[in-house]
Scaffold this motif. Sequence first.
Motif, short mmCIF file in Angstrom:
data_model
loop_
_atom_site.label_atom_id
_atom_site.label_comp_id
_atom_site.label_asym_id
_atom_site.label_seq_id
_atom_site.Cartn_x
_atom_site.Cartn_y
_atom_site.Cartn_z
N GLY A 155 0.83 -1.20 0.00
CA GLY A 155 0.00 0.00 0.00
C GLY A 155 0.86 1.24 0.00
O GLY A 155 2.09 1.18 0.14
N SER A 156 0.19 2.38 -0.18
CA SER A 156 0.91 3.65 -0.17
C SER A 156 -0.07 4.78 0.11
O SER A 156 -1.29 4.62 -0.06
N SER A 157 0.45 5.90 0.55
CA SER A 157 -0.35 7.11 0.73
C SER A 157 0.56 8.30 0.48
O SER A 157 1.78 8.21 0.67
N ASP A 158 -0.01 9.40 0.00
CA ASP A 158 0.82 10.57 -0.27
C ASP A 158 0.04 11.84 0.07
O ASP A 158 -1.19 11.80 0.26
N ASP A 159 0.75 12.96 0.13
CA ASP A 159 0.11 14.23 0.48
C ASP A 159 -0.33 15.02 -0.75
O ASP A 159 -0.79 16.16 -0.66
N GLY A 160 -0.20 14.40 -1.93
CA GLY A 160 -0.60 15.07 -3.16
C GLY A 160 0.38 16.11 -3.63
O GLY A 160 0.12 16.81 -4.62
N THR A 201 4.56 16.30 -2.48
CA THR A 201 5.93 15.80 -2.63
C THR A 201 6.22 14.53 -1.83
O THR A 201 7.15 13.80 -2.15
N ARG A 202 5.44 14.25 -0.79
CA ARG A 202 5.77 13.15 0.11
C ARG A 202 4.88 11.93 -0.11
O ARG A 202 3.69 12.05 -0.34
N VAL A 203 5.52 10.75 0.00
CA VAL A 203 4.79 9.49 -0.14
C VAL A 203 5.27 8.52 0.94
O VAL A 203 6.46 8.51 1.31
N LYS A 204 4.33 7.72 1.44
CA LYS A 204 4.65 6.65 2.38
C LYS A 204 4.38 5.32 1.69
O LYS A 204 3.27 5.05 1.26
N LEU A 205 5.44 4.50 1.58
CA LEU A 205 5.33 3.19 0.94
C LEU A 205 5.31 2.12 2.03
O LEU A 205 6.16 2.11 2.92
N GLU A 261 10.64 -11.84 6.13
CA GLU A 261 10.97 -12.72 7.24
C GLU A 261 10.03 -12.52 8.42
O GLU A 261 9.45 -13.46 8.95
N SER A 262 9.89 -11.27 8.86
CA SER A 262 9.07 -11.00 10.05
C SER A 262 7.58 -10.89 9.74
O SER A 262 6.75 -10.93 10.64
N LYS A 263 7.24 -10.73 8.44
CA LYS A 263 5.85 -10.56 8.01
C LYS A 263 5.24 -9.25 8.54
O LYS A 263 4.03 -9.06 8.47
N GLN A 264 6.07 -8.38 9.05
CA GLN A 264 5.58 -7.11 9.55
C GLN A 264 5.60 -6.05 8.43
O GLN A 264 6.39 -6.12 7.50
N ILE A 265 4.68 -5.08 8.57
CA ILE A 265 4.61 -3.98 7.62
C ILE A 265 5.64 -2.91 7.98
O ILE A 265 5.69 -2.45 9.14
N GLU A 266 6.46 -2.55 7.02
CA GLU A 266 7.47 -1.53 7.23
C GLU A 266 7.17 -0.32 6.34
O GLU A 266 6.88 -0.47 5.15
N MET A 267 7.21 0.85 6.95
CA MET A 267 6.89 2.07 6.23
C MET A 267 8.16 2.82 5.85
O MET A 267 9.05 3.02 6.67
#
Length: 504
Positions: free
Chosen positions: A438-443, A445-449, A455-461
Motif C-alpha cells: 500500500g501507499s499514501s501521499d500528500d498530493g 511531494t511526500r509518499v509513504k510506501l 521474514e518477520s511478516k511485519q509492515i514496514e513504512m
Amino acid sequence: KHAATKSGIALLYNEETNNTYDVCLKLTKGVLTIQKLDVVCTSGSESQVNHRTVVLRRQATGGLGLSIKGGAEHNVPVVISKIFKDQIGKEIFYLTTVIHHIDLGSVHLLRTAGDEVTITVRYLREVPSFLKLPLGSPGLSTDHSRVSSPLFDSGVHLNGNGNNTAPSPPSPSANEPKYEKRWLDAVSLPLLMARVSRYKAGTDKLRSNCFEVFALDGASTNILQFCTAAESTDWLQAISSNISDLTQENVSPSLKYLRLLVVHMGWSCESPEGGPAGLSATFKFLALRGPYFYIFRSPPISAADWGQAETTYNLYEVLFKVHKLWLAEDCWLQARLYLGLEHSPEQQDNESLCFSILVGHGQSHTFRVELATDLAVWEKSFQRAVSLEVQRIRSKSYMCSSQGNVLCFTIDFGSGFTCSEGPSKTVLWRYKFSQLKGSSDDGKTRVKLLFKNAESKQIEMKELEFANLTAVLHCIHSFIAAKVASMDPLFMCSQSFPGNYMNS
C-alpha cells in the motif's frame, strides 16, 4: 484484414442553407466518394450555343424579374420558371425557359447577390418533359419520395408527353440530344490521416445519426445524415476502420528502419475541461511511438515531423484513465465488443467516450473519441506501449530525500524497489514488487510506501520526498503493470473489462 467497401444512399445536409438532399456514398480502402444527381446528355449533339452568360440588373420594384423552381434538394436542376417582361433585360426575355447551374441555396444567393447578377443559363426546348426524366444510373435505386419535387414525376422520357397515360412520343431526330439523370462524382475524399466527427464543431453536442469526414487538407464531406442509428454507426465504423488501417500502413519507412515501433496513432478531440474559460474543443493527432506519447496539431507525415509535436511525455510517467463507458452495465456486450464480435452501438446524446492522460504536477489532458471500439483500442494500445517501454529500459531511478538525506530510489523490472545513498550508492533497503502492500501521499511531494517484510511478516513504512511525486507514482504503476503482464499474458485483456470503466 480486408478494407471495408460499401455503397449506399445518404442525405447531405448543408448547415448554411438548411437544405438536405440525397447523395450516393461509395467507400473504398482509400477514398470516400460522394455522388450527386446530375443531368447528362446521353446521345445526340448538345450545342454549346445553348450555354449563355447573362447579366441581370436588380430593379427597385420586382427584383431581378424572374422566378425559379427545382434545385438539388428536389433532385432536379434549378429552372427559371417565369420571366416578367417589364422587369428584366431583353437579353434573357426571349428564352421561354432556361436551366442554370447554381447549386443548393439558389434563392438565397440570388436575393443577396447585389444589384448586378451574372448567371450561366442553358436553353431547353421542352422543359416540362425534361423535368420528368427517369433516373438513368445503372445498379442503384432509391426512394426519392421524401425529397420529391412537385415538378418531378419519374418514368416519363424526355421527349414523351407529360401525361403518363399518353401514347408514346414520336421518334426524335438523330441530332436531337437525349438526357438522363445520373449519379456523378462530386467529392472524392482521401482517407489517409482523415478524421470523423459526430459533434457540432467546437462543442460536445452530439448530432443524431450524423457525422462529417474531414480529409488531411481540411476538405469536408459536410454533414452526412442517415435514417437510423444502426445505419449511421455502420458507416462510421467502416470509414473509421479504413482510416485506421491506412494510418498504420503508412508509418514513415524511416521510423521502421530505426525500429521505433508505432503502437497506435489517430485523431481525438481534446476536451477543454479544466482549461481556460471560453476554450473550445480542438482535434489533436495522438501517437504512441517508442518511449513517448505524442500530441500533434496535425499528423506527422515525414520523420522530421515527429520533432514538431505540440507535447511529448515519457510513457512510463503518465497514466491512462477511462472516464466512463456508457454500456458498462452490460459486461457481456462489452466483452464481445473488445473481442471484435460486436459492433459499437450508438451512444446517448449526453454521454461522451473520453479518456485522460494524467501527467506530472497534477496536469492532465482529456480526449474524446467517436466509438466505444476507439476507446478500447486506445486503452489496450497504451497498455502495450507502456509494457514494451518498461521492458526496454528495465530500470528507472529518481533522486529523493528522507530525513534530510539525499537518496536514490530505483524501480527495477527484475528486482523491484531499491533505495540507496546518493553519493556512496550504498543500498539501504530493497523490496520485491510483491512486497508493496500500500501507499499514501500528500498530493504534493511526500509518499509513504508500505512493504511487508519477507521474514518477520511485519509492515514496514518508508517515507520519501520527491520533486515530481506524480511522475514517480505513475512510474511505479507502469512497472508493476508491465511485470504482471509479463507473467500473465491474459492480464492485458482482463484490464479491459467493465470494472475499469466505472466512474471514479
